[in-house]
Design an enzyme around this catalytic site. Structure first.
Site, PDB file in Angstrom:
ATOM      1  N   HIS A 160       0.799  -1.299   0.084  1.00  0.00           N
ATOM      2  CA  HIS A 160      -0.089  -0.193   0.219  1.00  0.00           C
ATOM      3  C   HIS A 160       0.744   1.283  -0.033  1.00  0.00           C
ATOM      4  O   HIS A 160       0.411   2.383   0.092  1.00  0.00           O
ATOM      5  CB  HIS A 160      -1.097   0.007   1.281  1.00  0.00           C
ATOM      6  CG  HIS A 160      -1.941  -1.153   1.322  1.00  0.00           C
ATOM      7  ND1 HIS A 160      -2.837  -1.280   0.144  1.00  0.00           N
ATOM      8  CD2 HIS A 160      -2.255  -2.131   2.049  1.00  0.00           C
ATOM      9  CE1 HIS A 160      -3.638  -2.282   0.413  1.00  0.00           C
ATOM     10  NE2 HIS A 160      -3.108  -2.815   1.625  1.00  0.00           N
ATOM     11  N   ASP A 196      -2.906 -10.663  -2.751  1.00  0.00           N
ATOM     12  CA  ASP A 196      -3.370 -10.357  -1.296  1.00  0.00           C
ATOM     13  C   ASP A 196      -4.768  -9.893  -1.760  1.00  0.00           C
ATOM     14  O   ASP A 196      -5.109  -9.647  -2.657  1.00  0.00           O
ATOM     15  CB  ASP A 196      -2.305  -9.371  -0.678  1.00  0.00           C
ATOM     16  CG  ASP A 196      -2.823  -8.884   0.533  1.00  0.00           C
ATOM     17  OD1 ASP A 196      -2.078  -9.119   1.439  1.00  0.00           O
ATOM     18  OD2 ASP A 196      -3.743  -7.894   0.697  1.00  0.00           O
ATOM     19  N   HIS A 198      -6.196  -7.233  -0.366  1.00  0.00           N
ATOM     20  CA  HIS A 198      -6.379  -5.980  -0.809  1.00  0.00           C
ATOM     21  C   HIS A 198      -5.566  -5.565  -2.194  1.00  0.00           C
ATOM     22  O   HIS A 198      -4.233  -6.075  -2.257  1.00  0.00           O
ATOM     23  CB  HIS A 198      -5.761  -5.111   0.349  1.00  0.00           C
ATOM     24  CG  HIS A 198      -6.390  -5.436   1.845  1.00  0.00           C
ATOM     25  ND1 HIS A 198      -6.100  -6.363   2.625  1.00  0.00           N
ATOM     26  CD2 HIS A 198      -7.463  -5.087   2.292  1.00  0.00           C
ATOM     27  CE1 HIS A 198      -6.827  -6.636   3.419  1.00  0.00           C
ATOM     28  NE2 HIS A 198      -7.882  -5.580   3.554  1.00  0.00           N
ATOM     29  N   ASP A 285      -4.534 -13.071   3.434  1.00  0.00           N
ATOM     30  CA  ASP A 285      -5.581 -12.628   3.980  1.00  0.00           C
ATOM     31  C   ASP A 285      -6.853 -13.041   3.249  1.00  0.00           C
ATOM     32  O   ASP A 285      -8.151 -12.692   3.433  1.00  0.00           O
ATOM     33  CB  ASP A 285      -5.555 -10.960   4.439  1.00  0.00           C
ATOM     34  CG  ASP A 285      -5.015 -10.380   3.250  1.00  0.00           C
ATOM     35  OD1 ASP A 285      -4.500 -11.038   1.925  1.00  0.00           O
ATOM     36  OD2 ASP A 285      -4.580  -9.042   3.529  1.00  0.00           O
TER      37      ASP A 285
HETATM   38  C1  OKP Z   1      -3.104  -4.280   4.633  1.00  0.00           C
HETATM   39  B1  OKP Z   1      -2.666  -5.688   3.430  1.00  0.00           B
HETATM   40  C2  OKP Z   1     -10.531  -2.782   8.963  1.00  0.00           C
HETATM   41  C3  OKP Z   1      -9.382  -1.882   8.733  1.00  0.00           C
HETATM   42  C4  OKP Z   1      -8.509  -2.086   7.918  1.00  0.00           C
HETATM   43  C5  OKP Z   1      -6.495  -1.286   6.498  1.00  0.00           C
HETATM   44  C6  OKP Z   1      -6.375  -2.869   5.896  1.00  0.00           C
HETATM   45  C7  OKP Z   1      -4.965  -2.951   5.462  1.00  0.00           C
HETATM   46  C8  OKP Z   1      -4.346  -4.026   4.701  1.00  0.00           C
HETATM   47  N1  OKP Z   1     -11.736  -2.433   9.821  1.00  0.00           N
HETATM   48  N2  OKP Z   1      -7.298  -1.330   7.671  1.00  0.00           N
HETATM   49  O1  OKP Z   1      -3.114  -5.284   2.251  1.00  0.00           O
HETATM   50  O2  OKP Z   1      -3.157  -6.823   4.076  1.00  0.00           O
HETATM   51 ZN    ZN Z   2      -3.761  -7.381   2.519  1.00  0.00          ZN
END
Ligand code: OKP
Ligand code: ZN
Length: 343
Positions: A160, A196, A198, A285
């Site tokens: 990110h 991933d 996200h 994840d």
């Molecule tokens: C990072 B990576 C949920 C809050 C989520 C940000 C998630 C970042 C993920 N209530 N906050 O891509 O695994």
């Molecule tokens: Zn993630």
């Protein structure tokens, strides 16, 4: 397969994060790396050796010097302001605000160098993020020395983070730093496949106008999931980069079949690009038990993902990204890697 990890990466140890409108227990915790390390070390093909320090220069090939310096100085600035605990930004430039001046005030600097309030910053963050980036560089170096695959146990994660901002638990973009290093050491083309839950917004942005690094990402649809403002299928790259960016957004609730089909589509693009090296930003994840995610992959689905990724048939660096079901994290990663190695 060499595994790269430094205990310094554990020093970033935030207690709280802002999520769902309140301060809650942090989910991106040192225990994540310990669980993954222990599980990978049980695989007979894994070896872990002391690692090299490549210094700040390869990090500065991706990130602005002023941003790196801000992260390095944060602990002192926070203490000087008489504050304790984790730092969080709370103000950002709106659409028509100025971003060409970096404010003097710490709260202004925090907003200038970040994009979310969910990422705790501590006096130990710089050291840990630096060490995490070094693990990625060591993994890239192993490929340059002829290894067919290597694993960088990066934590804090990186995908990110943009060239001058942090967010999403990420500070230095480990995968981007590794890919840039491979290019700087003579590789013509590098693919980064972000697998991933996200979208890897930072990695996409860093290479968006470039043809020498192809970026692909499978992830939850940003209409419904973090990071919300990037990761749509119509983002194809700009200028020289046009046609070298691929997003595969998937609905919440996605199971193995649909995720594997999207990974297969990405692999076909990688195959026609014919990179010298492949960097896989790997987050587990997408697991059904993940506390912040909404895909439904099971432990039994993991080996097939590893085996599928092996079909790229290119020297491959795994760079660890997300995965927050801490108790299942080690075995999920290890069984996926076992599937890759057996493939
Ligand atoms: C990072 B990576 C949920 C809050 C989520 C940000 C998630 C970042 C993920 N209530 N906050 O891509 O695994
Ligand atoms: Zn993630």
């Amino acid at each position: 397969m060499q595994l790269f990890f430094s205990p310094t990466q554990l020093d970033h140890d935030p207690k709280k994060e802002i999520s769902d409108g309140k301060l809650v227990d942090a989910v991106e915790v040192p225990k994540r790396a310990e669980m993954i390390f222990d599980a990978l070390m049980k695989l007979p093909q894994i070896e872990h050796k002391p690692q090299q320090d490549f210094g700040r220069d390869p990090i500065a090939q991706v990130h602005d010097r002023a941003y790196i310096d801000f992260l390095a100085a944060f602990g002192a600035l926070w203490a000087e302001a008489g504050r304790s605990g984790e730092g969080f930004p709370f103000v950002w430039p709106g659409r028509d605000f100025r971003t060409d001046r970096v404010p003097n005030h710490l709260d202004g600097k925090l907003g200038h160098y970040s994009f979310d309030a969910g990422t705790p910053l501590t006096d130990k963050t710089f050291g840990a993020a630096y060490a995490s980036a070094q693990s990625a560089l060591n993994g890239a170096s192993a490929l340059l020395h002829g290894d067919q695959a290597s694993f960088a146990l990066c934590r804090p994660p990186g995908h990110h983070a943009g060239k001058d901002y942090y967010g999403g638990y990420c500070f230095f973009n480990n995968a981007a730093i590794a890919a840039q290093y491979l290019r700087d050491q003579g590789a013509q083309r590098v693919s980064i496949f972000d697998v991933d839950y996200h979208h890897g917004n930072g990695t996409q942005s860093i290479f968006y106008d470039r043809a020498d690094v192809q970026f692909l990402s499978v992830h939850a649809d940003p209409m419904d999931e973090y990071p919300y403002f990037l990761g749509h299928a119509d983002e194809k790259g700009v200028g020289q980069g046009h046609g070298h960016n691929f997003n595969y957004p998937l609905p919440l609730g996605t199971t193995a079949d649909a995720l594997m089909a999207a990974i297969g589509a990405g692999l076909a693009e990688i195959n026609s690009y014919a990179p010298d090296y492949l960097v896989i930003s790997l987050g587990v994840d997408f697991f059904e038990g993940d506390p912040i995610s909404q895909f439904k992959l099971t432990y039994a689905d993991m080996p097939a993902i590893g085996t599928l990724l092996k079909t790229a048939n290119v020297p491959t660096l795994f760079v660890m990204e997300g995965g927050y079901a801490v108790d299942d994290l080690g075995r999920n990663v290890a069984t996926l890697i076992d599937g890759f190695l057996a493939g």
